[in-house]
Design an enzyme around this catalytic site. Structure first.
Site, PDB file in Angstrom:
ATOM      1  N   ASP A  82       0.816  -1.207   0.000  1.00 26.77           N
ATOM      2  CA  ASP A  82       0.000   0.000   0.000  1.00 26.77           C
ATOM      3  C   ASP A  82       0.855   1.264   0.000  1.00 26.77           C
ATOM      4  O   ASP A  82       1.958   1.294   0.550  1.00 26.77           O
ATOM      5  CB  ASP A  82      -0.918  -0.019   1.232  1.00 26.77           C
ATOM      6  CG  ASP A  82      -2.155   0.836   1.048  1.00 26.77           C
ATOM      7  OD1 ASP A  82      -2.636   0.951  -0.105  1.00 26.77           O
ATOM      8  OD2 ASP A  82      -2.662   1.369   2.043  1.00 26.77           O
ATOM      9  N   GLY A 181      -6.584   6.736   9.584  1.00 19.57           N
ATOM     10  CA  GLY A 181      -6.601   6.818  11.036  1.00 19.57           C
ATOM     11  C   GLY A 181      -8.017   6.797  11.571  1.00 19.57           C
ATOM     12  O   GLY A 181      -8.967   6.425  10.884  1.00 19.57           O
ATOM     13  N   HIS A 208     -10.128   4.110   0.858  1.00 25.33           N
ATOM     14  CA  HIS A 208      -9.071   4.291   1.852  1.00 25.33           C
ATOM     15  C   HIS A 208      -9.676   4.941   3.093  1.00 25.33           C
ATOM     16  O   HIS A 208     -10.665   5.656   3.025  1.00 25.33           O
ATOM     17  CB  HIS A 208      -7.953   5.173   1.288  1.00 25.33           C
ATOM     18  CG  HIS A 208      -7.032   4.439   0.370  1.00 25.33           C
ATOM     19  ND1 HIS A 208      -5.696   4.251   0.652  1.00 25.33           N
ATOM     20  CD2 HIS A 208      -7.238   3.831  -0.818  1.00 25.33           C
ATOM     21  CE1 HIS A 208      -5.128   3.560  -0.325  1.00 25.33           C
ATOM     22  NE2 HIS A 208      -6.051   3.302  -1.237  1.00 25.33           N
ATOM     23  N   SER A 211     -11.132   2.562   8.583  1.00 25.36           N
ATOM     24  CA  SER A 211     -11.213   2.324  10.024  1.00 25.36           C
ATOM     25  C   SER A 211     -12.223   3.256  10.679  1.00 25.36           C
ATOM     26  O   SER A 211     -12.201   4.469  10.468  1.00 25.36           O
ATOM     27  CB  SER A 211      -9.841   2.521  10.674  1.00 25.36           C
ATOM     28  OG  SER A 211      -8.994   1.427  10.431  1.00 25.36           O
TER      29      SER A 211
END
Length: 289
Positions: A82, A181, A208, A211
């Site tokens: 990545d 993040g 992307h 999370s």
């Protein structure tokens, strides 16, 4: 079971309107517990490493471990590098046996991004290696790449189409309002932009900053064509918090088998939760092989 190119995996996921999660792994043991969790609910999966992890563990060591784990758990597995900005590191990963790599030249002007990405596409064209690229800039920190909120830029749909046509890249990560993040506030995802890009670009899209995004947000992104969903920080945190909790509750219990088992269990639960979120459980099939 060999490691698979993520190109057919993601093409099938896009066609079937489910996602595949790419989990960042940072140690050899994490490779095994990600695949163990995926195997328990019959899901294909992508293992993902940063450049820093490649430098720490070694590309060939990662490939051998991932291939052994994939074979042991009989789980269709892709291995992705990545956010790499260095062509030489990409060559190293491809030669070692990575089945997918990301050339991140998104910090450069459009035409230079095209040129750098095209160079990697040409390198991997005959090797059945998937190439991922990014347009726009996703805010946050990913390994050594730092993008502030003020510098973050969303991808332009027309540029996405032009970029895919000029590079031949088989997967695209457009910036659509996510961040690397854990989010400090409410994520501002541009669903209309995702739909516009998906309507004019015929390759699987990549989310992307997956999370801690709410499940309904991720599911909507997947339904709009984002077939690959990246998860890193949330998985690391689950593993590390379990170890921290062990020592708070059992300060004299120093047997690694005890605290690492707790960390593994917490991480596996997180892996399963994310897989179910994107709908890839019970999707282990041979048709993409």
């Amino acid at each position: 079971m060999p490691l698979y190119s993520t190109t057919p995996m993601l093409q099938k996921a896009k066609a079937d309107k489910h996602g595949i999660v790419a989990f960042n792994v940072h140690s050899f043991d994490s490779i095994f517990w990600v695949l163990e969790a995926a195997a328990e609910i019959s899901s294909p999966v992508i293992l993902q490493t940063t450049v820093g992890t490649v430098k720490q563990l070694g590309a060939q060591n990662i490939v051998r471990t991932a291939a052994a784990a994939s074979d042991y758990y009989n789980t269709p597995t892709g291995l992705h590098l990545d956010h790499c900005t260095d062509y030489e590191v990409i060559k190293q990963a491809v030669r070692a046996g990575y089945t997918s790599v990301m050339m991140d030249a998104s910090m450069h002007p459009f035409e230079e991004n095209v040129s750098r990405t095209r160079e990697v596409v040409d390198l991997a064209e005959s090797l059945d290696v998937n190439i991922e690229a990014e347009l726009g800039k996703v805010s946050g920190v990913e390994d050594e790449i730092v993008v502030s909120e003020s510098d973050a830029q969303k991808a332009v749909p027309a540029e996405c189409r032009e970029f895919v046509e000029k590079t031949g890249v088989p997967t695209l990560a457009p910036a659509i309002g996510t961040a690397h993040g854990i989010y400090k506030g409410e994520p501002n995802i541009d669903f209309d932009r995702i739909e516009d890009i998906s309507n004019i670009v015929n390759v699987p899209l990549v989310l992307h900053g997956g999370s801690a995004l709410p499940d309904d947000v991720v599911k909507r992104c997947v339904a709009l064509g984002m077939a690959k969903v990246n998860v890193s920080t949330e998985l690391k945190n689950a593993y590390s918090e379990a170890i921290r909790k062990h020592f708070v509750e059992n300060p004299d219990s120093l047997d690694p088998r005890r605290y690492l088992q707790k960390a593994k269990d917490a991480a596996k639960e997180m892996v399963k939760t994310k897989i179910i979120m994107v709908g890839s459980q019970d999707k282990v099939v041979s048709s993409f092989v």
